[in-house]
Structure formats: structure tokens, C-alpha cells
Write a protein that holds these residues in place. Structure first.
Motif, PDB file in Angstrom:
ATOM      1  N   ARG A  93       0.673  -1.341  -0.106  1.00  0.00           N
ATOM      2  CA  ARG A  93       0.037   0.003   0.127  1.00  0.00           C
ATOM      3  C   ARG A  93       1.056   1.271   0.020  1.00  0.00           C
ATOM      4  O   ARG A  93       0.723   2.290  -0.365  1.00  0.00           O
ATOM      5  CB  ARG A  93      -0.857   0.033   1.176  1.00  0.00           C
ATOM      6  N   ILE A  94       2.067   1.174   0.705  1.00  0.00           N
ATOM      7  CA  ILE A  94       2.883   2.415   0.739  1.00  0.00           C
ATOM      8  C   ILE A  94       3.561   2.661  -0.588  1.00  0.00           C
ATOM      9  O   ILE A  94       3.533   3.733  -1.226  1.00  0.00           O
ATOM     10  CB  ILE A  94       4.012   2.155   2.038  1.00  0.00           C
ATOM     11  N   LEU A  95       3.869   1.441  -1.188  1.00  0.00           N
ATOM     12  CA  LEU A  95       4.434   1.569  -2.429  1.00  0.00           C
ATOM     13  C   LEU A  95       3.327   2.027  -3.502  1.00  0.00           C
ATOM     14  O   LEU A  95       3.897   3.051  -4.374  1.00  0.00           O
ATOM     15  CB  LEU A  95       4.964   0.261  -2.987  1.00  0.00           C
ATOM     16  N   VAL A  96       2.283   1.521  -3.596  1.00  0.00           N
ATOM     17  CA  VAL A  96       1.181   2.249  -4.520  1.00  0.00           C
ATOM     18  C   VAL A  96       0.911   3.594  -4.317  1.00  0.00           C
ATOM     19  O   VAL A  96       0.952   4.426  -5.355  1.00  0.00           O
ATOM     20  CB  VAL A  96      -0.046   1.294  -4.344  1.00  0.00           C
ATOM     21  N   THR A  97       1.096   4.055  -3.197  1.00  0.00           N
ATOM     22  CA  THR A  97       0.708   5.485  -2.508  1.00  0.00           C
ATOM     23  C   THR A  97       1.950   6.270  -3.255  1.00  0.00           C
ATOM     24  O   THR A  97       1.462   7.490  -3.663  1.00  0.00           O
ATOM     25  CB  THR A  97       0.680   5.730  -1.216  1.00  0.00           C
ATOM     26  N   LEU A  98       3.123   5.821  -2.945  1.00  0.00           N
ATOM     27  CA  LEU A  98       4.251   6.737  -3.372  1.00  0.00           C
ATOM     28  C   LEU A  98       4.197   6.783  -4.919  1.00  0.00           C
ATOM     29  O   LEU A  98       4.527   7.768  -5.656  1.00  0.00           O
ATOM     30  CB  LEU A  98       5.564   6.017  -3.099  1.00  0.00           C
ATOM     31  N   ALA A  99       3.956   5.566  -5.634  1.00  0.00           N
ATOM     32  CA  ALA A  99       3.752   5.730  -7.090  1.00  0.00           C
ATOM     33  C   ALA A  99       2.812   6.620  -7.626  1.00  0.00           C
ATOM     34  O   ALA A  99       2.931   7.438  -8.576  1.00  0.00           O
ATOM     35  CB  ALA A  99       3.314   4.312  -7.650  1.00  0.00           C
ATOM     36  N   LEU A 100       1.462   6.616  -7.044  1.00  0.00           N
ATOM     37  CA  LEU A 100       0.410   7.410  -7.229  1.00  0.00           C
ATOM     38  C   LEU A 100       0.877   9.117  -7.176  1.00  0.00           C
ATOM     39  O   LEU A 100       0.675   9.882  -7.780  1.00  0.00           O
ATOM     40  CB  LEU A 100      -0.790   7.209  -6.443  1.00  0.00           C
TER      41      LEU A 100
END
Length: 68
Positions: A5-12
Motif C-alpha cells: 500500500r505504501i508503494l502504491v501510494t508513493l507511485a500515485l
């Protein structure tokens, strides 16, 4: 939060920053100015020149203009 979830948030967030940085930093061109520039570019490139654009009519005031 999980690692995914942290990686997805950073990518967004990175994608949002990249998209907001697109574009020109100057003011927008009016259609008349864009047509004039197209004529100049065509003359420089020795290509067929587009027709002469018509001068815009003077802008009239509208009652709601101050609200915009």
C-alpha cells in the motif's frame, strides 16, 4: 499500512507530480496568435502558408465578467 500500500501510494504521488509538471509556463495563446505563429513557422520551413487569420473583434464587457 502494508508495504504494498505504501508503494502504491508513493507511485500515485510520483505520477501526480509528473502530470502537474507538464505544459508551458507562459500564458495561453489566442487563436489569432496561434494562427500568426503557424504562418511564421510555415514561412521559415518553406511550406505552404495557411490563409491570413482575421483580426479578432474588440472584446465587449459582460455583466458577469467581474465574478470570473
Amino acid at each position: 499500512m502494508t508495504r504494498g500500500r505504501i508503494l502504491v501510494t508513493l507511485a500515485l504521488l510520483a505520477a501526480m507530480v509528473a502530470v502537474t509538471a507538464c505544459g508551458r509556463r507562459t500564458g495561453l495563446d489566442t487563436p489569432y496568435e496561434a494562427a500568426e505563429q503557424a504562418r511564421k513557422d510555415a514561412e521559415k520551413a518553406k511550406q505552404p502558408v495557411p490563409p491570413e487569420p482575421e483580426k479578432p473583434v474588440k472584446d465587449r464587457k459582460f455583466i458577469l465578467d467581474p465574478l470570473l
